[in-house]
Design an enzyme around this catalytic site. Structure first.
Site, PDB file in Angstrom:
ATOM      1  N   GLY A  49      14.281  23.387 -45.388  1.00 38.20           N
ATOM      2  CA  GLY A  49      13.797  22.816 -46.501  1.00 38.20           C
ATOM      3  C   GLY A  49      14.733  21.872 -47.436  1.00 38.20           C
ATOM      4  N   GLN A  54      16.744  18.855 -55.553  1.00 30.81           N
ATOM      5  CA  GLN A  54      17.882  18.702 -55.020  1.00 30.81           C
ATOM      6  C   GLN A  54      18.324  17.363 -54.474  1.00 30.81           C
ATOM      7  OE1 GLN A  54      16.740  21.587 -51.611  1.00 30.81           O
ATOM      8  NE2 GLN A  54      19.129  22.110 -51.585  1.00 30.81           N
ATOM      9  N   CYS A 110      22.296  26.787 -48.038  1.00 32.99           N
ATOM     10  CA  CYS A 110      21.696  25.902 -48.889  1.00 32.99           C
ATOM     11  C   CYS A 110      22.121  24.510 -48.949  1.00 32.99           C
ATOM     12  CB  CYS A 110      21.490  26.291 -50.348  1.00 32.99           C
ATOM     13  SG  CYS A 110      20.812  25.289 -51.643  1.00 32.99           S
ATOM     14  N   LEU A 111      21.637  23.469 -48.524  1.00 33.32           N
ATOM     15  CA  LEU A 111      22.124  22.035 -48.594  1.00 33.32           C
ATOM     16  C   LEU A 111      22.809  21.735 -49.888  1.00 33.32           C
ATOM     17  CD1 LEU A 111      19.060  20.165 -46.947  1.00 33.32           C
ATOM     18  CD2 LEU A 111      21.358  20.661 -45.805  1.00 33.32           C
ATOM     19  N   HIS A 152      12.871  30.464 -51.237  1.00 37.39           N
ATOM     20  CA  HIS A 152      14.258  29.582 -51.390  1.00 37.39           C
ATOM     21  C   HIS A 152      13.614  28.317 -52.100  1.00 37.39           C
ATOM     22  CE1 HIS A 152      18.553  28.387 -50.276  1.00 37.39           C
ATOM     23  NE2 HIS A 152      17.708  27.144 -50.931  1.00 37.39           N
ATOM     24  N   GLU A 153      12.818  27.546 -51.501  1.00 38.01           N
ATOM     25  CA  GLU A 153      12.555  26.289 -52.107  1.00 38.01           C
ATOM     26  C   GLU A 153      11.678  26.506 -53.412  1.00 38.01           C
ATOM     27  OE1 GLU A 153      14.169  24.039 -50.822  1.00 38.01           O
ATOM     28  OE2 GLU A 153      14.619  24.839 -48.962  1.00 38.01           O
ATOM     29  N   HIS A 156      14.288  26.816 -56.229  1.00 43.68           N
ATOM     30  CA  HIS A 156      14.843  25.633 -56.658  1.00 43.68           C
ATOM     31  C   HIS A 156      14.014  25.017 -57.692  1.00 43.68           C
ATOM     32  CE1 HIS A 156      18.451  24.755 -54.190  1.00 43.68           C
ATOM     33  NE2 HIS A 156      17.737  25.141 -53.257  1.00 43.68           N
TER      34      HIS A 156
HETATM   35 ZN    ZN Z   1      18.578  25.407 -51.364  1.00 36.88          ZN
END
Ligand code: ZN
Length: 191
Positions: A49, A54, A110-111, A152-153, A156
């Site tokens: 995701g 991000q 997480c990226l 999670h997304e 963000h």
């Molecule tokens: Zn993340």
């Protein structure tokens, strides 16, 4: 298409509340290009995701989707592999509500917090209202890993990182140590 630069923890864009997107803007070439670039960026970094903040864009939009290559995790049973599969989606202005009181605690990455994993409690099943990339209204239910990724997304978009959701930091671990001490067979993609 292009691969976008991913903001890492500490960048203020990850802590800001993102702005809703006007429905009339969804089909604009600029927005469609952003969505394409986000999918490409997510694939490039093997994420499951990716939310617009991000990639330094403070708008309420995320992409998600993941299907493990067959044979990649031969030790896992069918149920586990089903859990890892997330349908491709681009969701705009998502609104979530929990269905029931069930929660599960499971691993996330997480990226924007690279090479770290930790166990996060999430609602097991959620109702999701959003627009898709054509501007159509979506109203769907999601459970398990897909529900986890969507939560999670969506976090963000409100400036929340998975670390904020952890009940304790006892499971917070670097990726190398995750493989050595926690769950070596398991892939936990970043989001
Ligand atoms: Zn993340």
């Amino acid at each position: 298409m292009s691969i976008l630069k991913v903001a890492r923890m500490g960048h203020p864009v990850l802590r800001a509340r993102a702005k809703a997107i006007d429905r009339g803007d969804i089909k604009s070439p600029r927005m469609q290009q952003l969505i394409d670039d986000m999918f490409e960026t997510m694939r490039e970094y093997q994420g499951v995701g990716l939310a617009a903040p991000q990639v330094h864009v403070p708008l309420r939009l995320f992409v998600a989707g993941f299907s493990p290559e067959p044979g990649l995790e031969p030790d896992e049973d069918e149920e586990d592999r089903d859990q890892e599969r997330v349908p491709l989606m681009a969701l705009i202005n998502p609104e979530l509500s929990a269905v029931g009181n069930g929660t599960d605690e499971d691993w996330e990455g997480c990226l924007s917090v690279p090479d770290i994993r930790g166990k996060v409690p999430r609602a097991r099943e959620i109702q999701v209202k959003a627009y898709d990339r054509s501007g159509r209204r979506i109203d769907m239910r999601a459970r398990g890993f897909t529900a986890r990724v969507i939560q999670h997304e969506t976090d963000h978009l409100d400036g929340v990182l998975f670390l904020d959701r952890m009940k304790s930091f006892d499971t917070l671990t670097f990726l190398d140590e995750f493989g050595r001490f926690w769950n070596a067979r398991r892939t936990v993609p970043e989001e």
